[in-house]
Design a protein around this motif. Sequence first.
Motif, short mmCIF file in Angstrom:
data_model
loop_
_atom_site.label_atom_id
_atom_site.label_comp_id
_atom_site.label_asym_id
_atom_site.label_seq_id
_atom_site.Cartn_x
_atom_site.Cartn_y
_atom_site.Cartn_z
N THR A 105 0.73 -1.27 -0.06
CA THR A 105 0.08 -0.18 -0.10
C THR A 105 0.78 1.23 -0.01
O THR A 105 0.46 2.49 -0.43
CB THR A 105 -0.85 0.05 1.21
OG1 THR A 105 -0.17 -0.09 2.49
CG2 THR A 105 -2.02 -1.12 1.10
N GLY A 106 2.03 1.03 0.41
CA GLY A 106 3.01 2.30 0.60
C GLY A 106 3.92 2.01 -0.28
O GLY A 106 4.02 1.53 -1.37
N SER A 107 5.23 2.53 0.14
CA SER A 107 6.49 2.52 -0.74
C SER A 107 7.40 1.78 0.09
O SER A 107 8.63 1.54 -0.52
CB SER A 107 7.11 3.98 -0.97
OG SER A 107 7.19 4.47 0.58
N SER A 108 7.25 1.18 0.92
CA SER A 108 8.07 0.16 1.84
C SER A 108 7.77 -1.36 1.38
O SER A 108 6.58 -1.60 1.07
CB SER A 108 7.99 0.28 3.30
OG SER A 108 6.84 0.10 3.69
N ILE A 109 8.73 -2.01 1.57
CA ILE A 109 8.65 -3.44 1.11
C ILE A 109 7.99 -4.22 2.30
O ILE A 109 8.36 -4.31 3.42
CB ILE A 109 10.12 -4.07 0.90
CG1 ILE A 109 10.65 -3.25 -0.43
CG2 ILE A 109 10.03 -5.61 0.79
CD1 ILE A 109 12.04 -3.70 -0.71
N GLU A 110 6.77 -4.66 1.96
CA GLU A 110 6.00 -5.53 2.96
C GLU A 110 5.44 -6.88 2.32
O GLU A 110 5.12 -7.46 3.26
CB GLU A 110 4.69 -4.69 3.39
CG GLU A 110 4.94 -3.30 3.96
CD GLU A 110 3.77 -2.31 4.04
OE1 GLU A 110 2.62 -2.90 3.43
OE2 GLU A 110 3.84 -1.50 4.71
N ARG A 111 5.63 -6.97 1.06
CA ARG A 111 5.43 -8.36 0.71
C ARG A 111 6.61 -8.86 -0.19
O ARG A 111 7.65 -8.12 -0.70
CB ARG A 111 4.24 -8.13 -0.43
CG ARG A 111 2.95 -7.82 0.15
CD ARG A 111 2.31 -8.82 1.06
NE ARG A 111 1.04 -8.38 1.62
CZ ARG A 111 0.72 -7.81 2.56
NH1 ARG A 111 1.58 -7.16 3.17
NH2 ARG A 111 -0.60 -7.03 2.85
#
Length: 212
Positions: free
Chosen positions: A125-131
Amino acid sequence: MIDPVSQTLFAYWNRLRGDRLAPKRFEIEPSAIAAFLPDTFILERIDARTIRFRLAGTRISEAFGVDFRGVNLFDLFEPGDRSTLQREMTLITAEGAVGVFQIGAESATGYSVAFEFLVLPLTHTGSSIERFLGSCTPLERPCWLGDVPLTRRKLVSHSVVWPDGRPTSEDLVALSHRQTPFLPTIREARIVKSDRRQFRVYDGGLHRRQED
């Protein structure tokens, strides 16, 4: 990367990525990788010690005799390997790197086979790596694979690839407002060429490990 599924999935991910740190989760089109879906997975990062499977292909679940959905990746390994894997996943998350792992898996009756485990970062959803998009493929396919559960897993080797070269300190300062902090280490690099592109590969950890 030595497995054709890993190479094809990496090439697809890299095309979607373009000049960004990583592509977005919603950009992944299952139809584009339909032939490899049974060997692929999606991971969700909860925190540094919890990265759980959101999806896992049927061939992965059949090989290990487990439905991995909801399982914490790190819980699949013994403490020593778990610590190494956590460190490498933190680096992948912080720098948008690609992880290439070799896993040895064994059944309770002594059957064994090696797997290549590829991890590709995604933003959500944002710009950070979460997946993370990835694949888990056997380096050979014995006739019993899928019928005999592989209940023991060991990390054999691990490497990290930066598709555009490892970020400079200036790059990392620019990313620091949206990426998880990490502790840098000095590592010896080797050069890998793939699909007419050249990468610098750094073996994980503070000591050199077995290379693929």
